[in-house]
Design an enzyme around this catalytic site. Structure first.
Site, short mmCIF file in Angstrom:
data_model
loop_
_atom_site.label_atom_id
_atom_site.label_comp_id
_atom_site.label_asym_id
_atom_site.label_seq_id
_atom_site.Cartn_x
_atom_site.Cartn_y
_atom_site.Cartn_z
N LYS A 51 -13.06 -5.45 -2.98
CA LYS A 51 -12.25 -5.16 -4.18
C LYS A 51 -11.88 -6.46 -4.89
CE LYS A 51 -10.58 -0.91 -2.12
NZ LYS A 51 -9.54 -0.21 -1.33
N GLN A 95 -3.95 -0.97 1.29
CA GLN A 95 -5.18 -0.57 1.96
C GLN A 95 -4.86 0.35 3.14
OE1 GLN A 95 -8.35 -1.33 0.89
NE2 GLN A 95 -9.06 0.06 2.48
N ASP A 118 -4.47 3.42 -7.11
CA ASP A 118 -5.23 4.20 -6.11
C ASP A 118 -5.01 5.70 -6.32
OD1 ASP A 118 -6.97 3.03 -4.36
OD2 ASP A 118 -5.47 2.51 -2.84
#
Ligand code: NAP
Length: 283
Positions: A51, A95, A118
């Site tokens: 990312k 994450q 997200d």
């Protein structure tokens, strides 16, 4: 059979994001993404590095906050709050998975929904259900984009999703419903998986089990989207679908690697740019 080439589409999207980033920078806005990683999980570290590299490629500023697995939950929440208040950060992501001692829901809910690129915050999950504006989780968003790129009909189609996680299966279900597809969602307690997959025009699989979907479970000409990421005994990346056999029967199939994976990263970048543009309009 046609391959659903996520790599090519993701590169196109990234090129477009790069142009948008340059325009924003000319207006004194550098899009920023903050990533929190807790613990030493090697796969998570790999995803975070990917990312971060993708951000570099398109000109998005990214910072990684690495925290030890024994960190106090409140410290993660405090770090998120700091980023919520930081005007240079447009997107915040944590994450997953987090270590078992940390309450994932509490952490996700600490993120300002306006910076939740997200799309896992209940506000954004609710927005998908209501089909209102919000951040769509990157993987389901990438699946729909990929299908649309190939002009695959969604309206009125029978869709079977295998895997019902909060981050992939369930939001994907809502996205298909928003496209007027008829959706079934299967999980570990589904009694006869094949009875559900065999009638589907589109089968999407997100479980994490090599060889779960075999050719006898797919109807001739169906579209198959393999979201699973596994490592086989030789350490090679592979999906949940028996690609060799299924690809001989279906009309379209996404490969692993090179299908949904690259799309996930592209959509994360797109969500970050969307947030940076709001920074501009909100002043
Ligand atoms: P997850 O949270 O573990 O969810 C897996 C889902 O599959 C759960 O609903 C689980 O049911 C269900 N399941 C387990 N065994 C099953 C079986 N035999 N038959 C039917 N359903 C079964 O995983 P996830 O985060 O959604 O990820 C799923 C896969 O997608 C993983 O391989 C992951 O690496 C991959 N993934 C890929 C991307 C990408 O960018 N391509 C992004 C995210 C995830 P229960 O919960 O009831 O056990």
């Amino acid at each position: 059979m046609i391959l659903l080439d996520g790599t090519t589409l993701a590169n196109e999207i990234k090129q477009n994001i790069k142009i948008q980033t340059e325009i924003l920078k000319k207006q004194d806005i550098t899009p920023g993404l903050a990533v929190i990683i807790v613990g030493d999980d090697i796969a998570s570290q790999t995803y975070v590095d990917m990312k971060s590299r993708a951000c570099d490629m398109v000109g998005i500023y990214s910072i990684i906050h690495k925290m030890p697995s024994n960190i106090n939950e409140q410290k993660i929440v405090d770090t998120i709050k700091m980023m919520n208040d930081n005007d240079n950060i447009d997107g915040i992501l944590v994450q997953l998975p987090l270590p078992a001692n940390i309450d994932e829901n509490k952490i996700i809910q600490a993120i300002n929904p306006q910076k939740d690129v997200d799309g896992f915050h209940p506000f954004n999950i609710g927005s998908i259900s209501l089909n209102t504006d919000g951040y769509i989780p990157a993987t389901p968003y990438g699946v729909i984009k990929l299908l649309k790129k190939y002009s695959i009909k969604l309206k009125g189609q029978n869709v079977c999703i295998v895997g019902a996680s909060n981050i992939v299966g369930k939001p994907l279900m809502s996205l298909f419903v928003n496209e007027y597809a008829t959706v079934e969602i299967c999980h570990i307690h589904t009694k006869d998986l094949k009875a559900h997959t065999i009638d589907a025009d589109i089968v999407c699989v997100a479980v994490g089990k090599i060889g779960l979907i075999t050719a006898d479970m797919i109807k001739d000409g169906a579209v198959v989207v393999d979201i699973g990421i596994n490592k086989d005994s030789d350490g090679r990346l592979t999906g949940d679908v028996d690609f060799e056999a299924v690809s001989k029967k279906c009309s379209y199939i996404s490969p692993v690697p090179g299908g949904v994976g690259p799309m996930t990263i592209a959509m994360l970048l797109e969500n970050t740019i969307k947030s940076a543009k709001k920074r501009k309009t909100d002043g």
